[in-house]
Design a protein around this motif. Sequence first.
Motif, PDB file in Angstrom:
ATOM      1  N   HIS A 290     -25.045 -28.003   0.248  1.00 31.34           N
ATOM      2  CA  HIS A 290     -26.058 -27.924  -0.407  1.00 31.34           C
ATOM      3  C   HIS A 290     -25.467 -28.759  -1.604  1.00 31.34           C
ATOM      4  N   GLU A 291     -25.139 -29.736  -1.775  1.00 33.35           N
ATOM      5  CA  GLU A 291     -23.921 -30.499  -2.703  1.00 33.35           C
ATOM      6  C   GLU A 291     -25.193 -31.007  -3.583  1.00 33.35           C
ATOM      7  N   GLY A 292     -25.055 -30.350  -4.495  1.00 37.11           N
ATOM      8  CA  GLY A 292     -25.991 -30.571  -6.201  1.00 37.11           C
ATOM      9  C   GLY A 292     -26.952 -29.466  -6.218  1.00 37.11           C
ATOM     10  N   SER A 293     -27.004 -28.357  -5.306  1.00 34.42           N
ATOM     11  CA  SER A 293     -27.518 -27.070  -5.773  1.00 34.42           C
ATOM     12  C   SER A 293     -26.959 -26.688  -6.566  1.00 34.42           C
ATOM     13  N   LEU A 294     -27.359 -25.706  -7.814  1.00 31.44           N
ATOM     14  CA  LEU A 294     -27.305 -24.759  -8.416  1.00 31.44           C
ATOM     15  C   LEU A 294     -26.393 -23.371  -7.830  1.00 31.44           C
ATOM     16  N   LEU A 295     -26.610 -23.329  -6.919  1.00 29.21           N
ATOM     17  CA  LEU A 295     -25.761 -22.475  -6.892  1.00 29.21           C
ATOM     18  C   LEU A 295     -24.519 -22.221  -5.688  1.00 29.21           C
ATOM     19  N   GLY A 296     -24.051 -23.342  -5.566  1.00 23.73           N
ATOM     20  CA  GLY A 296     -22.552 -24.502  -4.737  1.00 23.73           C
ATOM     21  C   GLY A 296     -22.220 -23.178  -4.822  1.00 23.73           C
ATOM     22  N   ARG A 297     -20.672 -23.701  -5.221  1.00 21.77           N
ATOM     23  CA  ARG A 297     -19.169 -22.958  -4.860  1.00 21.77           C
ATOM     24  C   ARG A 297     -19.590 -21.292  -5.880  1.00 21.77           C
ATOM     25  N   GLU A 298     -20.711 -21.092  -6.939  1.00 21.87           N
ATOM     26  CA  GLU A 298     -20.930 -20.253  -7.601  1.00 21.87           C
ATOM     27  C   GLU A 298     -20.955 -19.015  -6.503  1.00 21.87           C
ATOM     28  N   LEU A 299     -21.578 -19.370  -5.146  1.00 20.04           N
ATOM     29  CA  LEU A 299     -21.859 -17.947  -3.781  1.00 20.04           C
ATOM     30  C   LEU A 299     -20.111 -17.180  -4.392  1.00 20.04           C
ATOM     31  N   LEU A 300     -19.320 -18.170  -4.031  1.00 16.11           N
ATOM     32  CA  LEU A 300     -18.038 -17.635  -4.104  1.00 16.11           C
ATOM     33  C   LEU A 300     -17.582 -15.872  -5.103  1.00 16.11           C
ATOM     34  N   LEU A 301     -17.818 -16.699  -6.033  1.00 18.93           N
ATOM     35  CA  LEU A 301     -17.931 -15.248  -7.387  1.00 18.93           C
ATOM     36  C   LEU A 301     -18.632 -13.369  -6.474  1.00 18.93           C
ATOM     37  N   ILE A 302     -19.857 -14.015  -5.582  1.00 20.53           N
ATOM     38  CA  ILE A 302     -19.950 -12.128  -4.140  1.00 20.53           C
ATOM     39  C   ILE A 302     -18.755 -11.545  -3.538  1.00 20.53           C
ATOM     40  N   PRO A 303     -18.187 -12.803  -2.793  1.00 22.07           N
ATOM     41  CA  PRO A 303     -16.896 -12.336  -1.882  1.00 22.07           C
ATOM     42  C   PRO A 303     -15.848 -12.139  -2.544  1.00 22.07           C
ATOM     43  N   VAL A 304     -16.257 -13.004  -3.482  1.00 23.75           N
ATOM     44  CA  VAL A 304     -14.261 -12.016  -4.322  1.00 23.75           C
ATOM     45  C   VAL A 304     -14.928 -10.540  -5.083  1.00 23.75           C
ATOM     46  N   PHE A 305     -15.592 -10.156  -5.912  1.00 27.75           N
ATOM     47  CA  PHE A 305     -15.991  -9.526  -6.361  1.00 27.75           C
ATOM     48  C   PHE A 305     -15.859  -8.421  -5.256  1.00 27.75           C
ATOM     49  N   LEU A 312      -8.656  -3.317  -4.419  1.00 30.56           N
ATOM     50  CA  LEU A 312      -8.341  -2.982  -5.760  1.00 30.56           C
ATOM     51  C   LEU A 312      -8.162  -1.007  -5.521  1.00 30.56           C
ATOM     52  N   TYR A 313      -9.222  -0.685  -4.969  1.00 32.17           N
ATOM     53  CA  TYR A 313      -9.885   0.468  -5.508  1.00 32.17           C
ATOM     54  C   TYR A 313      -8.643   1.197  -4.641  1.00 32.17           C
ATOM     55  N   THR A 314      -7.766   0.291  -2.927  1.00 32.17           N
ATOM     56  CA  THR A 314      -7.631   0.621  -2.378  1.00 32.17           C
ATOM     57  C   THR A 314      -6.176   1.199  -3.022  1.00 32.17           C
ATOM     58  N   TYR A 315      -5.621  -0.083  -4.336  1.00 29.27           N
ATOM     59  CA  TYR A 315      -4.798   0.024  -4.571  1.00 29.27           C
ATOM     60  C   TYR A 315      -4.718   1.662  -5.312  1.00 29.27           C
ATOM     61  N   PHE A 316      -5.655   1.424  -6.328  1.00 28.91           N
ATOM     62  CA  PHE A 316      -5.710   3.082  -7.328  1.00 28.91           C
ATOM     63  C   PHE A 316      -5.523   3.948  -6.837  1.00 28.91           C
ATOM     64  N   SER A 317      -6.091   4.472  -5.550  1.00 25.96           N
ATOM     65  CA  SER A 317      -6.349   5.017  -4.529  1.00 25.96           C
ATOM     66  C   SER A 317      -5.513   5.826  -3.554  1.00 25.96           C
ATOM     67  N   SER A 318      -5.228   4.606  -2.870  1.00 30.33           N
ATOM     68  CA  SER A 318      -4.560   5.650  -1.406  1.00 30.33           C
ATOM     69  C   SER A 318      -3.378   5.374  -2.278  1.00 30.33           C
ATOM     70  N   GLU A 319      -3.198   6.852  -1.270  1.00 36.01           N
ATOM     71  CA  GLU A 319      -1.371   7.086  -1.615  1.00 36.01           C
ATOM     72  C   GLU A 319      -0.619   6.284  -0.392  1.00 36.01           C
ATOM     73  N   SER A 320      -1.046   5.907   0.655  1.00 34.13           N
ATOM     74  CA  SER A 320      -0.192   5.534   1.670  1.00 34.13           C
ATOM     75  C   SER A 320      -0.156   3.896   1.402  1.00 34.13           C
ATOM     76  N   PHE A 321      -1.137   3.593   1.308  1.00 34.07           N
ATOM     77  CA  PHE A 321      -1.641   2.069   1.794  1.00 34.07           C
ATOM     78  C   PHE A 321      -1.562   1.267   0.162  1.00 34.07           C
ATOM     79  N   SER A 322      -1.602   2.221  -1.195  1.00 31.05           N
ATOM     80  CA  SER A 322      -1.474   1.645  -2.365  1.00 31.05           C
ATOM     81  C   SER A 322      -1.029  -0.049  -2.185  1.00 31.05           C
ATOM     82  N   TYR A 323       0.593  -0.159  -1.740  1.00 27.40           N
ATOM     83  CA  TYR A 323       0.695  -1.751  -2.466  1.00 27.40           C
ATOM     84  C   TYR A 323       0.203  -2.898  -1.227  1.00 27.40           C
ATOM     85  N   ILE A 324       0.028  -2.111  -0.101  1.00 34.71           N
ATOM     86  CA  ILE A 324      -1.091  -3.135   0.575  1.00 34.71           C
ATOM     87  C   ILE A 324      -2.009  -3.442   0.403  1.00 34.71           C
TER      88      ILE A 324
END
Length: 599
Positions: A290-305, A312-324
């Motif tokens: 979809h070259e030239g589309s307004l969306l383009g690679r900006e759709l990456l932000l959805i899965p990235v978020f 990060l929720y695992t990091y701050f909330s999990s006692e056993s897997f925070s570092y993972i």
Amino acid sequence: QTLQLEAYLSNSWWECFDLGRTGRARARMGKLCPVLHALSDWAQAVLMAIESADLQERENGQSASLVARLRADLLQHCNVVANLLRVSARIAAEGHSDYNEDELKDLLMSLETTERQLAVSCFLARKQLKSPGSFGFSDTKHEGFSAEKVPEFALAFSFSGYARQVNEYVTNFLEEGDDNAGSGPFSGFFFGILALPVLPMDWKSVEHYLDCLKLMATYVGCFLLGRHGIGGVVPGFNAVPPGTISYLIFSGGNAAAAVKKNADRFMGIGVGSMLGQITLSIGCTYSYLHEGSLLGRELLLIPVFFMEFGALYTYFSSESFSYIGLLVTCFFAEHAFGTCSPPDQASLSNYKNLVSQLIAISIATLVDGLTDRSISHEAVEHMAEFGEVMEHALSHFTESPPGRDLLFHRDEGFSLLTKARFAGASAAVEPRILRLPWRTELWENIHSLAEQAWHCLALIEYLPLHQREGELEAARRSLLKSPAFCKELQEARERAGNALELALSLLKQDRLDSPNAGTRALQQKLMRSHEFSFQDQTARVVAETISGLPAQGGPLSSLSEDYLGEIAMILTMTEHLVARLGEIEKCLLQQPELWQEVA
């Protein structure tokens, strides 16, 4: 939770530089933390006194207990203390400079009033209780005080002690205010410069420097691996191996449990890298189609978020897997925000990165396995040090002369217990090839009972240290005149040493061998001592203790000034200390290894 609060506060200077409202909140909560530790001990004392006290009502609905006669005053007193603690904690957490000082003063006055009323009601209620004689001793000077009523006196005294701790904190807060609350960025920079020269007091142990040398050697080895590469598998001028080791050093890979930890880390690195490459490939493919589309690679932000949020929720909330979760976050971002390249080239690059990470983690695991000792042995050593501190505290309490030279071992003991708890948790996941499995249940029982026993001993030490000058160690001096009490403390010290020695020998056992002669001797001692109870000697101790004490002339201004309440408190805590030692002995005698080859 208090330990976590202290850890957060120790790392929060960089967020506020001790300036403004946040700086005031940090300083106030820092002063509140020691009070919360003491309140935790007093709360434990309340529960133990309730456990020992006989609060049952008679058939006619009347109760002979002292606490039942004080129920209304105790409820009113507890409500005032709770409100005062809640308001003072809120003021500390909010950090406002314009807090309502009159509210605190009004609550302090209410607390003094309820404290005085509780002392008067206790004095009157004691006159209505009978004081039976013990071993031919008839007590006519201390109405209502007997061996049967010791837990109830301790319960009333513990409520008053809890209130006094809150009262002292609020009074000091009102008197000192926020003076010398902290240091700003300039003074922090100045003190940092002064701390640069290495002084003898800054020297660490040999083990500390050996650990630093191990980490440095591991990092340099991976750096050279990335610099020169390995044929066509790991390319040269590659930052992946040293970068991976940097992440591992952050969390520490201490002890033989590093095999399990590093396997978890590789899972985090691999999952983060692969999901990042998949996200990048999807984004590049969509952008190409979809070259030239307004969306383009900006759709990456959805899965990235969603990916970063979950990691990060695992990091701050999990006692056993925070570092993972942290590793997934970092490596996902590193690979997701790349440049589009041909699929073949991208797949080869991903393969080489994963191989580089695997080799780096394998090097770290190998170095940890060759240089570190077993984490289970480290946990046992911490518990052995705790046993030595407990024996020293018991002997010091009975042998040190009256005065302010009496030591307070609370922080030292709980520090060792905390280290032992973390090491024991890691020992449960330690690979034990050709070794007996870690005795998780025995370890958890021993650690829990040792922690409860230490709460009792901490209060036994605390009470003589924090009495008012006019009544300095009156209760301790009286109790040490009792041969029965001194004998019980001496036996408790020996029982603690024998029980912990046997427990640690079982926990260090790596082979299923028959018990040796030393273990047999300790087993025989435990079989003789685990059925004894301090409660059987309470009446004798009371008779020997209060025979020489003067009679109380009238109601006191606070129950925390009552030496009879302090005596009852020390006796109740001693009873529970001996009971916890008995439970440790019972746990040990239930181990089947101790009964091998026993006829």
